[in-house]
Design a protein around this motif. Sequence first.
Motif, PDB file in Angstrom:
ATOM      1  N   PHE A 119     -15.726  12.783 -11.531  1.00  6.84           N
ATOM      2  CA  PHE A 119     -16.623  13.101 -12.634  1.00  6.84           C
ATOM      3  C   PHE A 119     -16.765  14.609 -12.810  1.00  6.84           C
ATOM      4  O   PHE A 119     -16.670  15.127 -13.926  1.00  6.84           O
ATOM      5  CB  PHE A 119     -18.008  12.480 -12.391  1.00  6.84           C
ATOM      6  N   ALA A 120     -16.994  15.330 -11.705  1.00  8.09           N
ATOM      7  CA  ALA A 120     -17.212  16.780 -11.772  1.00  8.09           C
ATOM      8  C   ALA A 120     -15.982  17.495 -12.314  1.00  8.09           C
ATOM      9  O   ALA A 120     -16.099  18.414 -13.131  1.00  8.09           O
ATOM     10  CB  ALA A 120     -17.582  17.324 -10.395  1.00  8.09           C
ATOM     11  N   ARG A 121     -14.801  17.083 -11.882  1.00  4.76           N
ATOM     12  CA  ARG A 121     -13.568  17.707 -12.375  1.00  4.76           C
ATOM     13  C   ARG A 121     -13.405  17.475 -13.877  1.00  4.76           C
ATOM     14  O   ARG A 121     -13.084  18.396 -14.633  1.00  4.76           O
ATOM     15  CB  ARG A 121     -12.356  17.168 -11.630  1.00  4.76           C
ATOM     16  N   LEU A 173     -23.911  20.736 -13.499  1.00 10.82           N
ATOM     17  CA  LEU A 173     -23.502  19.815 -12.432  1.00 10.82           C
ATOM     18  C   LEU A 173     -24.596  19.708 -11.371  1.00 10.82           C
ATOM     19  O   LEU A 173     -24.855  18.620 -10.847  1.00 10.82           O
ATOM     20  CB  LEU A 173     -22.171  20.256 -11.817  1.00 10.82           C
ATOM     21  N   ARG A 174     -25.247  20.835 -11.061  1.00 11.24           N
ATOM     22  CA  ARG A 174     -26.368  20.796 -10.107  1.00 11.24           C
ATOM     23  C   ARG A 174     -27.498  19.938 -10.651  1.00 11.24           C
ATOM     24  O   ARG A 174     -28.154  19.212  -9.903  1.00 11.24           O
ATOM     25  CB  ARG A 174     -26.887  22.206  -9.822  1.00 11.24           C
ATOM     26  N   SER A 175     -27.729  20.006 -11.950  1.00 17.08           N
ATOM     27  CA  SER A 175     -28.805  19.205 -12.541  1.00 17.08           C
ATOM     28  C   SER A 175     -28.483  17.706 -12.484  1.00 17.08           C
ATOM     29  O   SER A 175     -29.385  16.878 -12.583  1.00 17.08           O
ATOM     30  CB  SER A 175     -29.070  19.627 -13.983  1.00 17.08           C
ATOM     31  N   SER A 189     -22.702  20.976  -3.997  1.00 14.48           N
ATOM     32  CA  SER A 189     -22.087  22.272  -4.303  1.00 14.48           C
ATOM     33  C   SER A 189     -20.610  22.320  -3.905  1.00 14.48           C
ATOM     34  O   SER A 189     -19.828  23.025  -4.545  1.00 14.48           O
ATOM     35  CB  SER A 189     -22.863  23.401  -3.631  1.00 14.48           C
ATOM     36  N   GLU A 190     -20.208  21.586  -2.854  1.00 16.75           N
ATOM     37  CA  GLU A 190     -18.790  21.570  -2.463  1.00 16.75           C
ATOM     38  C   GLU A 190     -17.944  20.967  -3.587  1.00 16.75           C
ATOM     39  O   GLU A 190     -16.865  21.473  -3.913  1.00 16.75           O
ATOM     40  CB  GLU A 190     -18.543  20.752  -1.190  1.00 16.75           C
ATOM     41  N   LEU A 212     -15.064  22.721  -6.126  1.00 16.20           N
ATOM     42  CA  LEU A 212     -13.722  22.167  -6.379  1.00 16.20           C
ATOM     43  C   LEU A 212     -13.477  21.979  -7.874  1.00 16.20           C
ATOM     44  O   LEU A 212     -12.374  22.248  -8.366  1.00 16.20           O
ATOM     45  CB  LEU A 212     -13.561  20.828  -5.667  1.00 16.20           C
ATOM     46  N   ALA A 213     -14.495  21.540  -8.581  1.00 17.29           N
ATOM     47  CA  ALA A 213     -14.347  21.305 -10.019  1.00 17.29           C
ATOM     48  C   ALA A 213     -14.127  22.617 -10.763  1.00 17.29           C
ATOM     49  O   ALA A 213     -13.316  22.683 -11.690  1.00 17.29           O
ATOM     50  CB  ALA A 213     -15.579  20.591 -10.562  1.00 17.29           C
ATOM     51  N   LEU A 214     -14.820  23.667 -10.350  1.00 19.80           N
ATOM     52  CA  LEU A 214     -14.688  24.963 -11.028  1.00 19.80           C
ATOM     53  C   LEU A 214     -13.345  25.621 -10.735  1.00 19.80           C
ATOM     54  O   LEU A 214     -12.873  26.438 -11.529  1.00 19.80           O
ATOM     55  CB  LEU A 214     -15.832  25.891 -10.642  1.00 19.80           C
TER      56      LEU A 214
END
Length: 155
Positions: free
Chosen positions: A60-62, A83-85, A90-91, A95-97
């Motif tokens: 999802f994050a990617r 993403l934090r919200s 954070s790991e 990776l997503a960023l």
Amino acid sequence: MELNQDQKIAYDKAAFLCSRSEHCSSEIQEKLKVWGLPAEDSEPVIEKLIAEKYLDDERFARAYAKDKFRFNHWGKQKIAFMLRSKNIPSEITGLALEEIEDEGYLEVLRRLMTDKEKSIKAKDQYDKRNKLMRFAMGRGFESSQIYAVLKELGI
């Protein structure tokens, strides 16, 4: 892990939702709550969705980072904040960023600032620079990169 009748119904609805688009576990947790499933009953549903690959926070994050950068032209800071919200660790956010290439990132920032510069009404160069800075920071770009692009543009 056997689900009761309410859990099965919620699982089917959540699996259908997840099969149509990417969702993170916190979004599905919220949906289950809205659908009236108690918190203690929602954990087995979430676990089963993860086990059957309907839910994957890293995937999802990617996808979220790529889409928000490509289509909304958001910077890394804004993407990380969002993403934090959504309670993404954070790991996984890091990776997503990393999926966003630096050269393409600067090119998007350059294009955004060039386009915005044309529409800004400023009384002097200092005012124009501040407005461009605020615009780019609102989009979530880092100040060091904004300064570099401003210098490139001669502002």
